[in-house]
Design a protein around this motif. Structure first.
Motif, short mmCIF file in Angstrom:
data_model
loop_
_atom_site.label_atom_id
_atom_site.label_comp_id
_atom_site.label_asym_id
_atom_site.label_seq_id
_atom_site.Cartn_x
_atom_site.Cartn_y
_atom_site.Cartn_z
N ILE A 200 10.70 -17.80 -5.41
CA ILE A 200 10.39 -19.22 -5.24
C ILE A 200 9.07 -19.39 -4.51
CG2 ILE A 200 11.13 -21.35 -4.09
CD1 ILE A 200 14.05 -20.40 -4.60
N ASN A 201 8.87 -18.63 -3.46
CA ASN A 201 7.63 -18.73 -2.69
C ASN A 201 6.40 -18.36 -3.52
OD1 ASN A 201 8.94 -19.60 -0.37
ND2 ASN A 201 9.24 -17.52 0.41
N GLU A 202 6.56 -17.41 -4.42
CA GLU A 202 5.44 -17.05 -5.29
C GLU A 202 5.00 -18.23 -6.14
OE1 GLU A 202 6.50 -13.69 -7.62
OE2 GLU A 202 6.66 -12.31 -5.90
N LEU A 203 5.98 -19.00 -6.65
CA LEU A 203 5.63 -20.18 -7.45
C LEU A 203 5.02 -21.27 -6.60
CD1 LEU A 203 8.72 -20.45 -9.86
CD2 LEU A 203 6.48 -19.46 -10.33
N VAL A 204 5.52 -21.42 -5.38
CA VAL A 204 4.96 -22.42 -4.47
C VAL A 204 3.51 -22.10 -4.16
CG1 VAL A 204 5.12 -23.40 -2.14
CG2 VAL A 204 7.20 -23.03 -3.49
N GLN A 205 3.20 -20.82 -3.98
CA GLN A 205 1.84 -20.40 -3.62
C GLN A 205 0.83 -20.65 -4.72
OE1 GLN A 205 2.23 -16.32 -2.41
NE2 GLN A 205 3.41 -16.82 -0.55
N GLY B 86 0.97 -23.38 -6.46
CA GLY B 86 0.83 -24.82 -6.58
C GLY B 86 2.02 -25.60 -7.07
N MET B 87 3.16 -24.96 -7.34
CA MET B 87 4.34 -25.69 -7.83
C MET B 87 5.09 -26.32 -6.65
SD MET B 87 7.52 -24.36 -10.23
CE MET B 87 6.47 -24.08 -11.65
N GLN B 88 5.59 -27.54 -6.85
CA GLN B 88 6.40 -28.20 -5.84
C GLN B 88 7.65 -27.36 -5.57
OE1 GLN B 88 7.45 -32.21 -6.89
NE2 GLN B 88 8.92 -32.41 -5.20
N ARG B 89 8.04 -27.27 -4.28
CA ARG B 89 9.09 -26.33 -3.94
C ARG B 89 10.41 -26.59 -4.66
NH1 ARG B 89 13.29 -24.44 -1.93
NH2 ARG B 89 13.37 -22.37 -1.00
N GLU B 90 10.85 -27.85 -4.72
CA GLU B 90 12.12 -28.14 -5.38
C GLU B 90 12.09 -27.74 -6.85
OE1 GLU B 90 13.69 -32.04 -4.95
OE2 GLU B 90 14.83 -31.46 -3.16
N LEU B 91 10.98 -27.99 -7.51
CA LEU B 91 10.87 -27.62 -8.92
C LEU B 91 10.81 -26.11 -9.09
CD1 LEU B 91 8.40 -30.36 -10.21
CD2 LEU B 91 10.90 -30.31 -10.37
N ALA B 92 10.15 -25.43 -8.13
CA ALA B 92 10.11 -23.98 -8.18
C ALA B 92 11.50 -23.39 -7.99
CB ALA B 92 9.17 -23.45 -7.09
N ALA B 93 12.24 -23.95 -7.02
CA ALA B 93 13.60 -23.47 -6.78
C ALA B 93 14.49 -23.74 -7.99
CB ALA B 93 14.17 -24.14 -5.54
N GLU B 94 14.37 -24.92 -8.58
CA GLU B 94 15.16 -25.24 -9.78
C GLU B 94 14.88 -24.22 -10.88
OE1 GLU B 94 15.59 -28.88 -13.03
OE2 GLU B 94 13.71 -28.55 -11.95
N SER B 95 13.63 -23.90 -11.09
CA SER B 95 13.25 -22.96 -12.15
C SER B 95 13.84 -21.57 -11.91
CB SER B 95 11.72 -22.88 -12.24
OG SER B 95 11.33 -21.90 -13.17
N ILE B 96 13.73 -21.08 -10.68
CA ILE B 96 14.23 -19.73 -10.38
C ILE B 96 15.75 -19.69 -10.44
CG2 ILE B 96 14.42 -17.99 -8.56
CD1 ILE B 96 11.71 -18.08 -10.00
N TYR B 97 16.41 -20.72 -9.88
CA TYR B 97 17.87 -20.71 -9.88
C TYR B 97 18.42 -20.77 -11.31
CZ TYR B 97 17.75 -21.48 -4.82
OH TYR B 97 17.55 -21.35 -3.47
N LYS B 98 17.83 -21.58 -12.15
CA LYS B 98 18.32 -21.69 -13.53
C LYS B 98 18.05 -20.41 -14.31
CE LYS B 98 18.04 -25.71 -15.63
NZ LYS B 98 17.56 -27.00 -16.19
N GLU B 99 17.00 -19.69 -13.93
CA GLU B 99 16.67 -18.45 -14.62
C GLU B 99 17.50 -17.27 -14.13
OE1 GLU B 99 12.92 -15.31 -14.86
OE2 GLU B 99 12.55 -17.39 -14.28
N ARG B 100 17.79 -17.22 -12.82
CA ARG B 100 18.34 -16.01 -12.23
C ARG B 100 19.80 -16.13 -11.76
NH1 ARG B 100 13.67 -13.79 -9.46
NH2 ARG B 100 15.07 -12.52 -8.16
N CYS B 101 20.31 -17.33 -11.63
CA CYS B 101 21.67 -17.51 -11.10
C CYS B 101 22.69 -17.67 -12.24
CB CYS B 101 21.72 -18.72 -10.17
SG CYS B 101 20.76 -18.49 -8.66
N ILE B 102 23.96 -17.66 -11.88
CA ILE B 102 25.05 -17.73 -12.85
C ILE B 102 25.45 -19.18 -13.05
CG2 ILE B 102 27.44 -17.04 -13.33
CD1 ILE B 102 26.98 -14.64 -11.45
N ALA B 103 25.40 -19.64 -14.28
CA ALA B 103 25.89 -20.99 -14.59
C ALA B 103 27.41 -20.96 -14.69
CB ALA B 103 25.29 -21.47 -15.90
N VAL B 104 28.04 -22.01 -14.21
CA VAL B 104 29.50 -22.12 -14.32
C VAL B 104 29.80 -22.78 -15.66
CG1 VAL B 104 31.62 -22.97 -13.25
CG2 VAL B 104 29.67 -22.31 -11.82
N ASP B 105 29.93 -21.97 -16.71
CA ASP B 105 30.05 -22.53 -18.05
C ASP B 105 31.06 -21.79 -18.93
OD1 ASP B 105 28.71 -20.17 -18.45
OD2 ASP B 105 26.91 -21.07 -19.32
#
Length: 346
Positions: free
Chosen positions: A187-192, A194-213
């Motif tokens: 997340i910090n790499e994306l912030v560095q 220029g990406m807004q932190r919340e959007l960076a976190a959203e991107s990483i979590y959706k890419e790397r975390c487990i969806a409850v589906d």
């Protein structure tokens, strides 16, 4: 005995409030016949029963109907053996903490018997999850498809639709506690750059975390009780139709998975008991006074070997953000005279 769960998008069966005249001349003999199953699972009755008039967070119309429910009682008939019937008076079992574990805490107190004496809320949670996993493995492909569709609807909704019903929709993600450091680094790499932190976190979590589906991810999710021993943490992304609204990263790991209808049915199956959720809605739910209290039945997928237990839910918005909050009801077996009216026949 039916499918594992019903489609959560369909209307749940509701037992509305009604005030029938019921002939109970055979109640004493029926209650005697049902005595064995009632005695071993009767919850501990509080020394000082709390009057519904003194329960906080209720409107006058709710207090009135719940008092009548206690005074007249609820007639339960065994779903297979109609000769077995018992009248219960439903009293308030007290408040439980709104920490995400309220379903299992309330169920423990409502069930009584050995469960109330020896089991913890976390143990009830894990028994529900194990029952789900075992039944899922035994289900046919069609049933598994229904299960996974319901899970996706609740925890991984299609953000392109549903806005005519919901103002805010939640997406649940799971992250292994051990992966937090690596996620933060990404997340910090994306912030560095220029990406807004919340959007960076959203991107990483959706890419790397487990969806409850699906079934396996639901089992992981429902196992989370908000304690240090949990393997996973819950991350919640909240959306409006315009896009991401808030991001709850749950960095202290205290968020627990709220019990849902699937978990209630698993509890019912595990203990071979019907579970009735008694909902009391106030004026904010736009229901008329006569229909402010109703019953939602959850039946086991196996034979019923013990009497039901009851859970209480105060109406809309009680737990904030639309989450359901359960509290215990104490079902006290009652002897009624012939021809007396009961409040509800289940």
């Amino acid at each position: 005995m039916g499918k594992l769960i019903c489609d959560s998008t369909a209307s749940s069966p509701v037992i509305p409030w009604r005030d029938p005249t019921t002939t109970l001349s055979s109640l004493d003999s029926a209650a005697t016949a049902a005595g064995d199953i009632v005695e071993k699972s009767t919850p501990l009755v509080p020394e000082n029963i709390t009057s519904w008039e003194n329960v906080s967070g209720l409107e006058d119309q709710q207090k009135k109907h719940l008092t009548r429910l206690y005074n007249k009682g609820v007639l339960w008939k065994h779903p297979e053996d109609k000769s077995l019937s018992v009248v219960f008076k439903l009293s308030y079992g007290g408040e439980v903490e709104a920490d995400g574990n309220c379903l299992f805490t309330a169920a423990r107190r409502s069930m009584g018997g050995d469960v109330a004496a020896t089991a913890t809320a976390r143990e009830l949670r894990m028994r529900s999850v194990r029952r789900f996993v075992e039944d899922l493995a035994a289900a046919d492909e069609e049933t598994k498809g229904v299960i996974e569709s319901a899970i996706r609807h609740m925890y991984a909704p299609d953000l392109k639709s549903g806005w005519g019903i919901h103002v805010v929709q939640e997406v649940k993600m799971l992250t292994n506690k051990q992966d937090r450091e690596g996620l933060d680094s990404s997340i910090n790499e994306l912030v560095q750059i220029g990406m807004q932190r919340e959007l960076a976190a959203e991107s990483i979590y959706k890419e790397r975390c487990i969806a409850v589906d699906d079934g396996p991810s639901w089992a992981k999710y429902m196992s989370i009780s908000g304690c240090p021993d949990d393997e996973y943490d819950i991350i919640t992304l909240r959306y409006t139709e315009e896009g991401l609204l808030t991001l709850d990263e749950n960095r202290d790991g205290r968020a627990a998975a709220f019990g849902d209808d699937i978990a209630i049915e698993c509890l019912a199956t595990e203990f071979k008991r019907e579970i009735f959720v008694v909902q009391a809605h106030g004026s904010d739910a736009m229901v008329d006074e006569e229909n402010c209290v109703f019953f939602l039945p959850h039946r086991p997928r196996s034979e019923v070997c013990e009497p039901p237990f009851f859970l209480f839910m105060k109406g809309t918005g009680w737990c904030g953000a639309g989450a359901d909050h359960y509290e215990p009801l104490i079902a006290i077996p009652s002897s009624l005279v012939s021809q007396e009216k009961v409040a509800v026949v289940l």
